[in-house]
Design a protein around this motif. Structure first.
Motif, PDB file in Angstrom:
ATOM      1  N   PHE A 142       4.282   4.399  -1.805  1.00 17.09           N
ATOM      2  CA  PHE A 142       2.906   4.474  -1.323  1.00 17.09           C
ATOM      3  C   PHE A 142       2.161   5.654  -1.924  1.00 17.09           C
ATOM      4  CE2 PHE A 142      -0.448   5.036   1.940  1.00 17.09           C
ATOM      5  CZ  PHE A 142      -0.936   3.734   1.976  1.00 17.09           C
ATOM      6  N   GLN A 143       2.888   6.763  -2.188  1.00 18.95           N
ATOM      7  CA  GLN A 143       2.254   7.939  -2.793  1.00 18.95           C
ATOM      8  C   GLN A 143       2.301   7.910  -4.322  1.00 18.95           C
ATOM      9  OE1 GLN A 143       4.361   8.365   0.026  1.00 18.95           O
ATOM     10  NE2 GLN A 143       2.489   8.449   1.241  1.00 18.95           N
ATOM     11  N   HIS A 144       2.925   6.882  -4.896  1.00 18.25           N
ATOM     12  CA  HIS A 144       3.032   6.795  -6.356  1.00 18.25           C
ATOM     13  C   HIS A 144       1.795   6.061  -6.873  1.00 18.25           C
ATOM     14  CE1 HIS A 144       5.777   7.240  -9.858  1.00 18.25           C
ATOM     15  NE2 HIS A 144       4.974   6.313 -10.357  1.00 18.25           N
ATOM     16  N   ARG A 145       0.687   6.773  -6.966  1.00 18.47           N
ATOM     17  CA  ARG A 145      -0.592   6.113  -7.189  1.00 18.47           C
ATOM     18  C   ARG A 145      -0.875   5.781  -8.644  1.00 18.47           C
ATOM     19  NH1 ARG A 145      -5.527   7.859  -3.692  1.00 18.47           N
ATOM     20  NH2 ARG A 145      -6.119   5.850  -4.603  1.00 18.47           N
ATOM     21  N   ARG A 146       0.043   6.118  -9.526  1.00 20.85           N
ATOM     22  CA  ARG A 146      -0.143   5.696 -10.925  1.00 20.85           C
ATOM     23  C   ARG A 146      -0.067   4.178 -11.041  1.00 20.85           C
ATOM     24  NH1 ARG A 146       3.620   7.324 -14.879  1.00 20.85           N
ATOM     25  NH2 ARG A 146       2.102   6.460 -16.335  1.00 20.85           N
ATOM     26  N   VAL A 147       0.596   3.534 -10.071  1.00 27.02           N
ATOM     27  CA  VAL A 147       0.596   2.075 -10.004  1.00 27.02           C
ATOM     28  C   VAL A 147      -0.397   1.645  -8.936  1.00 27.02           C
ATOM     29  CG1 VAL A 147       1.925   0.004  -9.440  1.00 27.02           C
ATOM     30  CG2 VAL A 147       2.989   1.868 -10.736  1.00 27.02           C
ATOM     31  N   ARG A 148      -1.283   0.736  -9.274  1.00 30.18           N
ATOM     32  CA  ARG A 148      -2.187   0.162  -8.285  1.00 30.18           C
ATOM     33  C   ARG A 148      -1.596  -1.178  -7.838  1.00 30.18           C
ATOM     34  NH1 ARG A 148      -6.611   0.266 -10.897  1.00 30.18           N
ATOM     35  NH2 ARG A 148      -7.576   2.122 -10.001  1.00 30.18           N
ATOM     36  N   ALA A 149      -0.837  -1.129  -6.763  1.00 27.63           N
ATOM     37  CA  ALA A 149      -0.213  -2.353  -6.253  1.00 27.63           C
ATOM     38  C   ALA A 149      -1.274  -3.296  -5.716  1.00 27.63           C
ATOM     39  CB  ALA A 149       0.792  -2.001  -5.162  1.00 27.63           C
ATOM     40  N   GLY A 150      -0.994  -4.584  -5.824  1.00 30.92           N
ATOM     41  CA  GLY A 150      -1.943  -5.571  -5.310  1.00 30.92           C
ATOM     42  C   GLY A 150      -1.909  -5.693  -3.811  1.00 30.92           C
ATOM     43  N   LEU A 151      -0.761  -5.360  -3.222  1.00 27.45           N
ATOM     44  CA  LEU A 151      -0.608  -5.431  -1.764  1.00 27.45           C
ATOM     45  C   LEU A 151       0.171  -4.202  -1.315  1.00 27.45           C
ATOM     46  CD1 LEU A 151      -1.056  -7.244   0.786  1.00 27.45           C
ATOM     47  CD2 LEU A 151       1.284  -8.073   0.425  1.00 27.45           C
ATOM     48  N   ASN A 152      -0.432  -3.417  -0.441  1.00 30.51           N
ATOM     49  CA  ASN A 152       0.201  -2.214   0.091  1.00 30.51           C
ATOM     50  C   ASN A 152       0.579  -2.424   1.552  1.00 30.51           C
ATOM     51  OD1 ASN A 152       0.175   0.135  -1.905  1.00 30.51           O
ATOM     52  ND2 ASN A 152      -1.916  -0.637  -2.094  1.00 30.51           N
ATOM     53  N   ILE A 153       1.867  -2.289   1.843  1.00 32.64           N
ATOM     54  CA  ILE A 153       2.377  -2.430   3.208  1.00 32.64           C
ATOM     55  C   ILE A 153       2.821  -1.050   3.675  1.00 32.64           C
ATOM     56  CG2 ILE A 153       4.085  -3.525   4.700  1.00 32.64           C
ATOM     57  CD1 ILE A 153       4.212  -5.836   2.723  1.00 32.64           C
ATOM     58  N   LEU A 154       2.159  -0.538   4.699  1.00 35.13           N
ATOM     59  CA  LEU A 154       2.442   0.797   5.227  1.00 35.13           C
ATOM     60  C   LEU A 154       3.222   0.674   6.530  1.00 35.13           C
ATOM     61  CD1 LEU A 154       1.863   3.908   5.064  1.00 35.13           C
ATOM     62  CD2 LEU A 154      -0.125   3.448   6.527  1.00 35.13           C
ATOM     63  N   LEU A 155       4.326   1.413   6.628  1.00 34.10           N
ATOM     64  CA  LEU A 155       5.173   1.382   7.822  1.00 34.10           C
ATOM     65  C   LEU A 155       5.014   2.680   8.612  1.00 34.10           C
ATOM     66  CD1 LEU A 155       8.494   0.033   6.225  1.00 34.10           C
ATOM     67  CD2 LEU A 155       6.461  -1.247   6.920  1.00 34.10           C
ATOM     68  N   THR A 156       5.038   2.554   9.925  1.00 31.07           N
ATOM     69  CA  THR A 156       5.037   3.724  10.804  1.00 31.07           C
ATOM     70  C   THR A 156       5.849   3.398  12.047  1.00 31.07           C
ATOM     71  OG1 THR A 156       3.646   5.348  11.965  1.00 31.07           O
ATOM     72  CG2 THR A 156       2.872   3.069  11.954  1.00 31.07           C
ATOM     73  N   SER A 157       6.658   4.341  12.501  1.00 31.43           N
ATOM     74  CA  SER A 157       7.556   4.093  13.632  1.00 31.43           C
ATOM     75  C   SER A 157       6.792   4.102  14.949  1.00 31.43           C
ATOM     76  CB  SER A 157       8.659   5.148  13.681  1.00 31.43           C
ATOM     77  OG  SER A 157       9.469   5.081  12.544  1.00 31.43           O
ATOM     78  N   PHE A 158       7.186   3.201  15.829  1.00 33.12           N
ATOM     79  CA  PHE A 158       6.545   3.071  17.140  1.00 33.12           C
ATOM     80  C   PHE A 158       6.587   4.380  17.921  1.00 33.12           C
ATOM     81  CE2 PHE A 158       7.174   2.178  21.706  1.00 33.12           C
ATOM     82  CZ  PHE A 158       5.960   1.575  21.999  1.00 33.12           C
ATOM     83  N   ASP A 159       7.727   5.090  17.830  1.00 29.83           N
ATOM     84  CA  ASP A 159       7.876   6.322  18.620  1.00 29.83           C
ATOM     85  C   ASP A 159       7.418   7.567  17.876  1.00 29.83           C
ATOM     86  OD1 ASP A 159       9.865   6.432  16.754  1.00 29.83           O
ATOM     87  OD2 ASP A 159      11.497   6.833  18.155  1.00 29.83           O
ATOM     88  N   ASN A 160       6.863   7.384  16.680  1.00 29.15           N
ATOM     89  CA  ASN A 160       6.350   8.537  15.916  1.00 29.15           C
ATOM     90  C   ASN A 160       5.241   8.076  14.981  1.00 29.15           C
ATOM     91  OD1 ASN A 160       6.111  11.182  14.981  1.00 29.15           O
ATOM     92  ND2 ASN A 160       7.696  10.914  13.427  1.00 29.15           N
ATOM     93  N   LEU A 161       4.146   7.610  15.550  1.00 28.98           N
ATOM     94  CA  LEU A 161       3.023   7.119  14.756  1.00 28.98           C
ATOM     95  C   LEU A 161       2.454   8.224  13.880  1.00 28.98           C
ATOM     96  CD1 LEU A 161       1.135   5.141  17.559  1.00 28.98           C
ATOM     97  CD2 LEU A 161       2.637   4.176  15.806  1.00 28.98           C
TER      98      LEU A 161
END
Length: 335
Positions: A142-161
């Motif tokens: 997600f932080q490797h912005r030299r690649v512009r992905a067509g679809l970005n899926i971001l994950l975050t834990s329920f107990d630590n948003l």
């Protein structure tokens, strides 16, 4: 550890400024991102580990592999090799890193697995060596912005948003909360399996997604069977059990096992821990060892543990999975 975080707090604004400036340079086009004319899906997070990227990549592999030629590309954290490497028959866990090695071990008959810290270079070499690859899954990019992905899926834990955290070094975020705006899909991971409507609404209010962002809730599904290099047992077959983990957050697994009525000692190590010969000597005196699939990839190399070492498989379950699957398939089919 908490004391160290408190002492490091004055450095947090500096880290935030540096990471924010880097992102702005990409947003303004001063630093260039590379587009590809085939589907590239990025799975990542804002925090440092522990959000469930590996189960998500495996979910996507299972979702897409029957209809599309899939490749995974990872950095290969803590691997001993350098540069680009495509997995092959003689590859070892230290060559790829534990997660890519796990992908290769489980799915080598149906997908291509490669590692490269330079994702642009990695994607180009993947396509050169495997022109038939249709879709590339980027693990932890997600932080490797030299690649512009067509679809970005971001994950975050329920107990630590991520909205409740701080950037490094005071907190666990690799960049500021505004970075979540780049995501197309946000997945709340490690939720209780039966999450109430009120809880979901509370999370949605907290993260405040943009109008174009889809949000899904996911949970971990543990198997009833455990696997060694030689056999399969049920959880109830395990006696004199010791749980050994080297992952960022073992709490869900510990809670699951205790919920099953199992009694065990828990030997907890840091994420991506490299088990030493001294550790293995210590483990030799144990009767039965249960570990995660990722840790199993490293520990199974030791012959002295093969008769006592087991892992418990996990899969990702997604609430409203039909909508999630449709969104991913629509992107892959139309790209």
């Amino acid at each position: 550890m908490k004391l160290i975080r408190v002492l490091a707090f004055p450095l947090t604004p500096l880290y935030y400024i540096v990471t924010s400036l880097r992102n702005r340079l990409y947003d303004w086009g001063i630093k260039k991102s590379v587009d590809f004319n085939f589907p590239v899906i990025c799975v990542g997070n804002l925090s440092v580990g522990g959000t469930g990227k590996t189960p998500m990549i495996e979910y996507l592999i299972r979702l897409l592999r029957d209809d599309f030629e899939i490749a995974t590309l990872s950095r290969g954290y803590k691997r001993k090799s350098k540069g680009f490497l495509m997995a092959h028959g003689q590859v070892k866990v230290e060559d790829l890193g534990d997660e890519p090695y796990q992908f290769y071990t489980k799915f080598k008959e149906t997908i291509t697995v490669a590692v490269d810290s330079d994702r642009v270079n990695g994607i180009k070499k993947l396509k050169a060596l495997r022109p038939q690859v249709h879709t590339v899954l980027l693990d932890d990019a997600f932080q490797h912005r030299r690649v512009r992905a067509g679809l970005n899926i971001l994950l975050t834990s329920f107990d630590n948003l991520y909205v409740n955290d701080y950037v490094l070094p005071a907190g666990n975020l690799r960049e500021g909360v505004k970075g979540a705006g780049r995501a197309d899909i946000i997945v709340i991971t490690k939720c209780p399996e039966h999450l109430s409507y009120e809880k979901k609404e509370s999370v949605l209010k907290a993260i405040d997604p943009k109008g174009n962002q889809q949000v899904f809730f996911s949970f971990i599904k543990y198997a009833n069977e455990v696997y060694s290099s030689k056999k399969v047992l049920t959880l109830d077959d395990l006696k004199n059990l010791t749980l050994v983990t080297g992952i960022a957050n073992a709490s869900p697994l510990v809670e699951f096992l205790r919920g099953r009525g199992l009694e065990f000692e828990h030997l907890s190590f840091k994420d991506h821990y490299e088990f030493s010969l001294k550790d293995v000597k210590r483990f030799e005196s144990l009767t039965t060892i249960l570990t995660t699939e990722k840790d199993f990839m490293r520990l199974r190399e030791y012959d002295a543990l093969k008769d006592k070492l087991y892992y418990i498989p996990i899969e990702l379950g997604i609430d409203q999975h039909t909508d999630f699957d449709r969104a991913v398939r629509r992107f892959v089919s139309s790209s």
